[in-house]
Design a protein around this motif. Structure first.
Motif, short mmCIF file in Angstrom:
data_model
loop_
_atom_site.label_atom_id
_atom_site.label_comp_id
_atom_site.label_asym_id
_atom_site.label_seq_id
_atom_site.Cartn_x
_atom_site.Cartn_y
_atom_site.Cartn_z
N ASP A 255 12.48 -0.91 -54.58
CA ASP A 255 13.76 -0.62 -55.21
C ASP A 255 14.85 -1.21 -54.31
O ASP A 255 15.24 -0.61 -53.31
N VAL A 256 15.31 -2.41 -54.67
CA VAL A 256 16.20 -3.16 -53.78
C VAL A 256 17.50 -2.41 -53.55
O VAL A 256 18.00 -2.33 -52.41
N LYS A 257 18.07 -1.84 -54.59
CA LYS A 257 19.35 -1.13 -54.42
C LYS A 257 19.16 0.09 -53.52
O LYS A 257 19.99 0.37 -52.66
N GLN A 258 18.09 0.82 -53.70
CA GLN A 258 17.83 2.00 -52.88
C GLN A 258 17.61 1.62 -51.43
O GLN A 258 18.14 2.26 -50.51
N MET A 259 16.83 0.56 -51.19
CA MET A 259 16.56 0.12 -49.82
C MET A 259 17.81 -0.45 -49.15
O MET A 259 18.03 -0.27 -47.94
N ALA A 260 18.65 -1.11 -49.96
CA ALA A 260 19.88 -1.68 -49.39
C ALA A 260 20.84 -0.57 -48.97
O ALA A 260 21.48 -0.65 -47.91
N GLU A 261 20.97 0.46 -49.78
CA GLU A 261 21.82 1.59 -49.41
C GLU A 261 21.28 2.32 -48.20
O GLU A 261 22.04 2.83 -47.38
N LEU A 262 19.93 2.39 -48.08
CA LEU A 262 19.33 3.10 -46.96
C LEU A 262 19.54 2.37 -45.64
O LEU A 262 19.71 2.99 -44.58
N GLN B 169 22.66 -6.02 -47.95
CA GLN B 169 22.93 -6.49 -49.30
C GLN B 169 21.67 -6.31 -50.17
O GLN B 169 20.55 -6.41 -49.67
N PRO B 170 21.85 -6.07 -51.47
CA PRO B 170 20.67 -5.97 -52.35
C PRO B 170 20.10 -7.35 -52.66
O PRO B 170 20.08 -7.80 -53.81
N VAL B 171 19.63 -8.02 -51.61
CA VAL B 171 19.07 -9.37 -51.72
C VAL B 171 17.65 -9.33 -51.16
O VAL B 171 17.44 -8.83 -50.04
N TRP B 172 16.71 -9.88 -51.91
CA TRP B 172 15.29 -9.81 -51.58
C TRP B 172 14.76 -11.22 -51.36
O TRP B 172 14.80 -12.06 -52.26
N VAL B 173 14.26 -11.48 -50.15
CA VAL B 173 13.68 -12.79 -49.81
C VAL B 173 12.23 -12.56 -49.40
O VAL B 173 11.96 -11.72 -48.53
#
Length: 335
Positions: free
Chosen positions: A248-255, A259-263
């Motif tokens: 969950d990119v948004k959840q991990m970014a907030e944690l 940024q909600p960016v996945w590479v």
């Protein structure tokens, strides 16, 4: 002869006699016909009289259908050829809906095949291009237009914010996906999430894999991706306990404050290098290739085949002649 012998002798004589039993005859009236010439007498016997002349009752077993004044014989009506029971039931409606539904699903899969083929072609065109340096700030809504685009990122790993997604299987062995934030140029707002690859379950603890925790500035080559979605069988993440079952990119970014960016880090090591990475706990990245599944051609064949088969079944059921055993000639139209 003594009295003791006389009594048995009399009993035997009585038992040996057979007394005929005759039915009493009712007195029969006689009619006498006298001819003036011959002067002879002729006697006739009338039929036996009934005890009563009243009609049979309703529940009397001797009562016949013809005793009813309103009885109507089936021979009074013209003959008619009818079928016993219904020829088709509600199942015929279901059988008619199946080929129509399957045809529409097959048509929809044709459109999906065209869409997926075009998407794979675009992704393959992006993946063969040279890596693009990733800008510090990225608009999350534009990532879909750069899916599978090769990028280069330089920064420092934040191993203290590492997250493990799993369990995930690789070659029959259970393990986890390592996700680590990457800080760039001392700018917290430019931090992104990097999917470093797979490690085995025995290296879950960071203390057991020191070689898989690089320090200092590193350059990562990977694919800018939209991570996979959660399905109905995947449980929810529990970040308070450090348990992640899907990205969950948004959840991990907030944690992690990134940024909600996945590479996704890419590498293509040989077989022996892969075994060495697995033994040392170094994350094994994915190869730089498009791994989108395209099974729509099979779905098209399945749905159109089902539509054709059920159409033939429907035609055979409708055109099938009735059996001779189901035909009856009935004389009553209101039977």
């Amino acid at each position: 002869m003594t009295s003791g012998r006389i009594l048995p002798t009399l009993l035997r004589s009585i038992q040996g006699q057979r007394i005929p039993i005759t039915r009493p005859k009712w007195p029969q009236p006689t009619t006498t016909t006298t001819t003036p010439t011959l002067k002879s007498t002729t006697t006739t016997t009338p039929p036996p009289r009934r005890f009563t002349t009243s009609p049979p009752r309703r529940n009397d077993p001797r009562r016949q259908p013809a005793d009813d004044p309103g009885f109507q014989s089936i021979v009074d009506n013209p003959p008619e050829l009818v079928r016993t029971g219904k020829r088709h039931g509600p199942g015929l409606i279901i059988l008619a809906i199946i080929p129509i539904t399957a045809f529409f699903l097959g048509t929809w899969q044709v459109k999906r095949l065209a869409w997926k083929t075009d998407l794979i072609a675009k992704c393959e065109d992006r993946i063969v291009r040279p890596p693009l340096p990733l800008p510090p700030r990225i608009d999350p809504t534009a990532i879909a237009d750069f899916d599978f685009r090769r990028v280069l990122v330089t920064g420092r790993y934040r191993h203290d914010q590492e997250m493990l997604i799993g369990p995930r299987m690789r070659d029959g062995e259970q393990g986890y996906i390592v996700v680590t934030p990457l800080e760039r140029k001392d700018d917290p707002g430019a931090t992104i999430l990097v999917n470093r690859g797979w490690i085995s379950k025995k290296h879950q603890d960071q203390k057991l894999r020191p070689e898989g925790l690089p320090t200092g500035e590193v350059t990562v080559e990977g694919l800018l991706r939209e991570p996979w979605k959660k399905n109905m069988f995947t449980p929810d993440n529990r970040p308070d306990k450090g348990e992640f079952y899907f990205p969950d990119v948004k959840q991990m970014a907030e944690l992690t404050g990134s940024q909600p960016v996945w590479v996704e880090q890419t590498m293509n090591p040989d077989y022996f290098t892969t075994l060495e990475y697995e033994q040392k706990g170094v994350p094994i990245g994915r190869p730089a290739e498009v791994n989108l599944r395209n099974n729509h051609a099979q779905y098209i064949f399945t749905w159109f085949g089902l539509s054709l088969a059920t159409s033939i079944m429907f035609w055979l059921v409708v055109k099938k002649p009735p059996k001779d055993i189901t035909r009856r000639v009935r004389m009553n139209k209101n039977w």
